[in-house]
Scaffold this motif. Sequence first.
Motif, short mmCIF file in Angstrom:
data_model
loop_
_atom_site.label_atom_id
_atom_site.label_comp_id
_atom_site.label_asym_id
_atom_site.label_seq_id
_atom_site.Cartn_x
_atom_site.Cartn_y
_atom_site.Cartn_z
N UNK A 282 75.92 31.56 57.35
CA UNK A 282 76.98 32.11 58.21
C UNK A 282 77.29 33.55 57.83
N UNK A 283 77.28 33.86 56.55
CA UNK A 283 77.49 35.24 56.10
C UNK A 283 76.39 36.15 56.64
N UNK A 284 75.15 35.66 56.64
CA UNK A 284 74.04 36.45 57.15
C UNK A 284 74.19 36.71 58.65
N UNK A 285 74.68 35.70 59.37
CA UNK A 285 74.85 35.84 60.82
C UNK A 285 76.06 36.67 61.19
N UNK A 286 77.09 36.64 60.32
CA UNK A 286 78.33 37.36 60.59
C UNK A 286 78.70 38.17 59.35
N UNK A 287 78.04 39.30 59.17
CA UNK A 287 78.16 40.06 57.92
C UNK A 287 79.56 40.60 57.63
N UNK A 288 80.45 40.64 58.61
CA UNK A 288 81.81 41.13 58.34
C UNK A 288 82.66 40.10 57.60
N UNK A 289 82.24 38.85 57.54
CA UNK A 289 82.95 37.84 56.76
C UNK A 289 82.85 38.19 55.29
N UNK A 290 83.97 38.20 54.59
CA UNK A 290 83.90 38.52 53.16
C UNK A 290 84.91 37.75 52.30
N UNK A 291 85.55 36.70 52.87
CA UNK A 291 86.46 35.86 52.10
C UNK A 291 85.95 34.43 52.15
N UNK A 292 85.72 33.83 50.99
CA UNK A 292 85.09 32.52 50.96
C UNK A 292 85.78 31.60 49.94
N UNK A 293 86.18 30.43 50.43
CA UNK A 293 86.79 29.41 49.59
C UNK A 293 86.50 28.05 50.20
N UNK A 294 87.32 27.06 49.86
CA UNK A 294 87.10 25.73 50.39
C UNK A 294 88.39 25.11 50.87
N UNK A 295 88.27 23.91 51.40
CA UNK A 295 89.45 23.16 51.84
C UNK A 295 89.26 21.72 51.34
N UNK A 296 89.60 20.74 52.12
CA UNK A 296 89.64 19.35 51.65
C UNK A 296 88.34 18.94 50.95
N UNK A 297 88.47 18.40 49.75
CA UNK A 297 87.33 17.87 49.02
C UNK A 297 86.60 18.88 48.15
N UNK A 298 86.98 20.15 48.24
CA UNK A 298 86.29 21.18 47.44
C UNK A 298 87.10 21.55 46.21
N UNK A 299 86.40 22.05 45.21
CA UNK A 299 87.06 22.58 44.01
C UNK A 299 86.28 23.81 43.54
N UNK A 300 86.51 24.22 42.29
CA UNK A 300 85.89 25.46 41.81
C UNK A 300 84.37 25.36 41.74
N UNK A 301 83.83 24.15 41.60
CA UNK A 301 82.38 24.00 41.55
C UNK A 301 81.75 24.34 42.89
N UNK A 302 82.38 23.91 43.98
CA UNK A 302 81.90 24.28 45.31
C UNK A 302 81.96 25.79 45.50
N UNK A 303 83.10 26.38 45.14
CA UNK A 303 83.31 27.81 45.37
C UNK A 303 82.37 28.64 44.50
N UNK A 304 82.09 28.18 43.29
CA UNK A 304 81.13 28.90 42.45
C UNK A 304 79.75 28.93 43.10
N UNK A 305 79.31 27.77 43.60
CA UNK A 305 78.00 27.71 44.27
C UNK A 305 77.98 28.60 45.50
N UNK A 306 79.07 28.58 46.26
CA UNK A 306 79.17 29.41 47.46
C UNK A 306 79.09 30.88 47.08
N UNK A 307 79.87 31.27 46.08
CA UNK A 307 79.86 32.66 45.65
C UNK A 307 78.50 33.12 45.18
N UNK A 308 77.84 32.30 44.37
CA UNK A 308 76.53 32.68 43.86
C UNK A 308 75.51 32.80 44.99
#
Length: 313
Positions: A282-308
């Motif tokens: 999604x970031x590749x398709x919409x390069x202006x997106x620059x804020x990334x986190x999670x919602x229900x069911x996610x924690x720092x492990x999800x966000x770390x993988x997303x960030x990397x």
Amino acid sequence: MLEQSGGLPHETDAIFLTDGGTETWLLYKRGFELPEFSAFHLLNDATAREAIREYYRAFADVAVELGTPFIFDSLTYRASRDWGRLLGYSDEGLAEMNHKCLDLYREVASEAGMKPEHTVISGCIGPKGDAYKTNDVLSAHGAQDYHAEQIETFKAAGADIVTALTLNATAEAIGIARAAEAAGVPSVISFTLEKDRRLRSGESLQEAIETVDAETGGAPAYYMINCSHPMDFGPALTGSAWADRIGGLRANASTLDHGTLCQLGHLEEGNPDELADQYRDLKAAFPKMNVFGGCCGTDHLHVEKIGRRILDA
């Protein structure tokens, strides 16, 4: 508070991380009860307060390791007037709790060694009513009047920005954007979509964003999508100008619909690697997106993988 040299997400193309499913983590990973689904209320309990500190510290550590700014958010999602009164808070007591939440963010940022220019303090706003029910009686004027109180509290507490999560109707979004503009605080409007890829009130995402922008003179700094899964909201995005207003994502870990997730009684953590790949695409398709986190069911492990995944792309 964020130093001006760092910039807020809409002022830079830097990647920002934010937190995940605060309430689901507290419920299912730590076993706390959440009266009225209100996480802020747990600050009154010493054990729960330490768990909340642990929660945010884990995200802050990820941001420090990856070298990204971090947006502290979520804990005040139900710290507005109606929800506060259900929990027995006076207006003064509720304002004090909102201040305590933002103070906690600053303490955690300091403990994690975050740079001031990488620390964004966001006043999180939730819907006046239930995010998964349609509130047909709330007008834009009524929403502005209701949410202005919490926004003014955030301003007094030194928030850098206000973020309204899980909105399901344009009227409430318009009211929040107007209240934030009147207070002189940048606002972020985050919509949630149902399985039909529309807001619960019936608007498409495009209609919702274009309506709010038209009614507020483009007041929101940017928009987000939260509490939906990329398999559901991804197809609703197109490459047109309105989609460029979407600056961030906080997706659910699971593809299950809202009603099912609320009734499960256990945590659905999904596949963190798959979710990270979906964010990268999604970031590749919409390069202006620059804020990334999670919602229900996610924690720092999800966000770390997303960030990397995003930083390595």
